[in-house]
Design an enzyme around this catalytic site. Structure first.
Site, mmCIF file in Angstrom:
data_model
loop_
_atom_site.group_PDB
_atom_site.id
_atom_site.type_symbol
_atom_site.label_atom_id
_atom_site.label_comp_id
_atom_site.label_asym_id
_atom_site.label_seq_id
_atom_site.Cartn_x
_atom_site.Cartn_y
_atom_site.Cartn_z
ATOM 1 N N LYS A 8 0.832 -1.216 0.000
ATOM 2 C CA LYS A 8 0.000 0.000 0.000
ATOM 3 C C LYS A 8 0.858 1.255 0.000
ATOM 4 O O LYS A 8 0.511 2.253 -0.624
ATOM 5 C CB LYS A 8 -0.992 -0.012 1.162
ATOM 6 C CG LYS A 8 -2.082 -1.047 0.954
ATOM 7 C CD LYS A 8 -3.280 -0.820 1.839
ATOM 8 C CE LYS A 8 -4.386 -1.814 1.492
ATOM 9 N NZ LYS A 8 -5.437 -1.871 2.498
ATOM 10 N N LYS A 21 -3.822 -11.180 -7.750
ATOM 11 C CA LYS A 21 -5.131 -11.466 -7.151
ATOM 12 C C LYS A 21 -6.189 -10.492 -7.692
ATOM 13 O O LYS A 21 -5.870 -9.352 -8.060
ATOM 14 C CB LYS A 21 -5.061 -11.443 -5.627
ATOM 15 C CG LYS A 21 -4.881 -10.086 -5.025
ATOM 16 C CD LYS A 21 -5.090 -10.113 -3.515
ATOM 17 C CE LYS A 21 -5.059 -8.692 -3.007
ATOM 18 N NZ LYS A 21 -5.324 -8.497 -1.622
ATOM 19 N N LYS A 68 -10.172 -4.611 -6.804
ATOM 20 C CA LYS A 68 -10.965 -3.537 -7.433
ATOM 21 C C LYS A 68 -10.088 -2.470 -8.082
ATOM 22 O O LYS A 68 -10.580 -1.651 -8.838
ATOM 23 C CB LYS A 68 -11.924 -2.913 -6.430
ATOM 24 C CG LYS A 68 -11.224 -2.253 -5.288
ATOM 25 C CD LYS A 68 -12.228 -1.666 -4.328
ATOM 26 C CE LYS A 68 -11.658 -1.554 -2.951
ATOM 27 N NZ LYS A 68 -11.750 -2.727 -2.113
HETATM 28 P P1 AMP Z 1 -11.081 -6.130 2.308
HETATM 29 O O1 AMP Z 1 -11.969 -5.579 1.288
HETATM 30 O O2 AMP Z 1 -9.638 -5.844 2.097
HETATM 31 O O3 AMP Z 1 -11.537 -5.798 3.700
HETATM 32 O O4 AMP Z 1 -11.165 -7.710 2.157
HETATM 33 C C1 AMP Z 1 -12.244 -8.452 2.659
HETATM 34 C C2 AMP Z 1 -11.948 -9.935 2.638
HETATM 35 O O5 AMP Z 1 -11.840 -10.394 1.276
HETATM 36 C C3 AMP Z 1 -10.628 -10.328 3.311
HETATM 37 O O6 AMP Z 1 -10.841 -11.496 4.095
HETATM 38 C C4 AMP Z 1 -9.685 -10.605 2.162
HETATM 39 O O7 AMP Z 1 -8.711 -11.547 2.518
HETATM 40 C C5 AMP Z 1 -10.653 -11.160 1.116
HETATM 41 N N1 AMP Z 1 -10.156 -10.973 -0.270
HETATM 42 C C6 AMP Z 1 -9.892 -9.796 -0.911
HETATM 43 N N2 AMP Z 1 -9.473 -10.012 -2.190
HETATM 44 C C7 AMP Z 1 -9.471 -11.370 -2.369
HETATM 45 C C8 AMP Z 1 -9.157 -12.242 -3.480
HETATM 46 N N3 AMP Z 1 -8.777 -11.769 -4.667
HETATM 47 N N4 AMP Z 1 -9.274 -13.569 -3.279
HETATM 48 C C9 AMP Z 1 -9.701 -14.080 -2.097
HETATM 49 N N5 AMP Z 1 -10.026 -13.329 -1.016
HETATM 50 C C10 AMP Z 1 -9.909 -11.979 -1.134
#
Ligand code: AMP
Ligand code: TRP
Length: 325
Positions: free
Chosen positions: A115, A196, A199
């Site tokens: 980040k 991965k 967004k």
């Molecule tokens: P966040 O939006 O960063 O709070 O992520 C929410 C959840 O989604 C967390 O548990 C992340 O580990 C999971 N996550 C985000 N991107 C991915 C991805 N491409 N594949 C699998 N899990 C994801």
């Protein structure tokens, strides 16, 4: 007998995508429905302030994540749903963890480094402290289990280290949390199966509220590999393998059964079938978007209950470290 506590959160940083769903959210619902845990799901709005944000849309984004929880199948009668910033205590506990966390270890966190690189003009202290607030979120409710995608594992490992360190110095206070991963803890990007899904690359990311047309067009453009066989092979056919995993997770069909079904069909037909599977699976998310629901009052009710537990824990922590009560 009380059940072990399970907690997780998702940040309100724009639209949720299929990685969030298959890596985390879908699991939240299955774990809730197993009735084996006391489940807490919150919206990590404080965490979301560490990346560039717009104060005009933050509240709405918070409500949208809570709405997505409901659309996915989280039931407020079974699970506690709340917004992180409604709870007094996580910031206090984070401060205490601050004084036992070595700076060097914090600077080694992969997410911090990524980040910091992606927003060089905004390398704020929150980015560095992020995993401490996350540990505080977990410790505050005595959570033992934490379902997340694999990008959060390093943070959980740090939380375990901090729990051990605190307990050793001040006496048993925190549970060492364990992660729970899904079968797809890392959904890959549609245009680059080495990265991965995220967004930050909207065209290669399937958002949960994308229209059926958008879903179809993004899947049609997804990178496939050389050859024409629909075969699972992570090493040599990363693109097709990612699509097969998505298909399998959303349809409930095993990968070998899908391969068999697709034998002799080309990538084109496979993608059309997959677009239908994704569109059907995401229907509740599209529908809930336009629904008027009183999300705010649900979050308020959740926060009231969560606050009581947090206060009790903070009392215990203060007493253990010798602060005036
Ligand atoms: P966040 O939006 O960063 O709070 O992520 C929410 C959840 O989604 C967390 O548990 C992340 O580990 C999971 N996550 C985000 N991107 C991915 C991805 N491409 N594949 C699998 N899990 C994801
Ligand atoms: N850091 C998590 C993410 O980006 C969100 C989060 C904040 C969280 N606090 C948490 C997840 C506590 C699990 C437990 O996905």
């Amino acid at each position: 007998m009380s059940k072990p506590v399970l907690i997780s959160g998702i940040q309100p940083t724009g639209r949720l995508h299929l990685g969030n769903y298959l890596g985390a959210l879908k699991n939240f619902v299955e774990l809730q429905n197993s009735s084996k845990y006391d489940c807490y799901f919150f919206v990590a709005d404080y965490h979301s302030l560490t990346v560039d944000f717009d104060p005009e849309t933050k509240a709405q984004e918070t409500l949208d994540v809570a709405k997505a929880y409901l659309a996915a199948g989280i039931n407020p009668k079974k699970s506690l749903i709340f917004s992180q910033s409604d709870i007094k205590g996580s910031g206090d506990l984070m401060w205490i963890l601050n004084v036992i966390a070595p700076v060097g270890e914090m600077e080694r966190m992969t997410q911090y480094k990524d980040k910091a690189k992606s927003q060089p003009a905004n390398i704020n202290m929150g980015l560095l402290n992020y995993p401490l607030l996350m540990a505080a979120d977990i410790f505050l409710y005595n959570a033992k289990f934490v379902p997340v995608g694999d990008d959060q594992l390093q943070h959980l490992e740090l939380a375990r280290t901090l729990a051990r360190k605190f307990n050793k110095r001040f006496g048993q206070t925190f549970i060492e949390p364990q992660s729970i991963l899904t079968k797809t803890p890392r959904v890959m990007s549609l245009d680059n199966p080495e990265k991965k899904m995220s967004k930050s690359s909207p065209n290669s990311c399937l958002f949960l509220d994308d229209s059926p047309e958008e879903i179809e067009s993004k899947i049609k453009r997804a990178v496939t590999d050389s050859g024409s066989e629909i075969k699972y092979d992570r090493q040599n056919k990363a693109g097709v393998s990612n699509l097969l995993e998505i298909y399998s997770e959303l349809s409930g069909k095993a990968i070998p059964a899908i391969e068999k079904m697709c034998a002799g069909k080309g990538y084109g037909q496979f993608k059309t079938d997959l677009a239908k599977v994704v569109t059907d699976a995401l229907k509740p998310f599209r529908e809930v978007k336009s629904k008027k629901l009183n999300i705010k009052s649900m979050l308020d009710a959740g926060a009231k209950k969560a606050q009581k537990i947090a206060e009790k824990k903070m009392g215990e922590v203060k007493q253990k470290i010798g602060l005036l009560q």
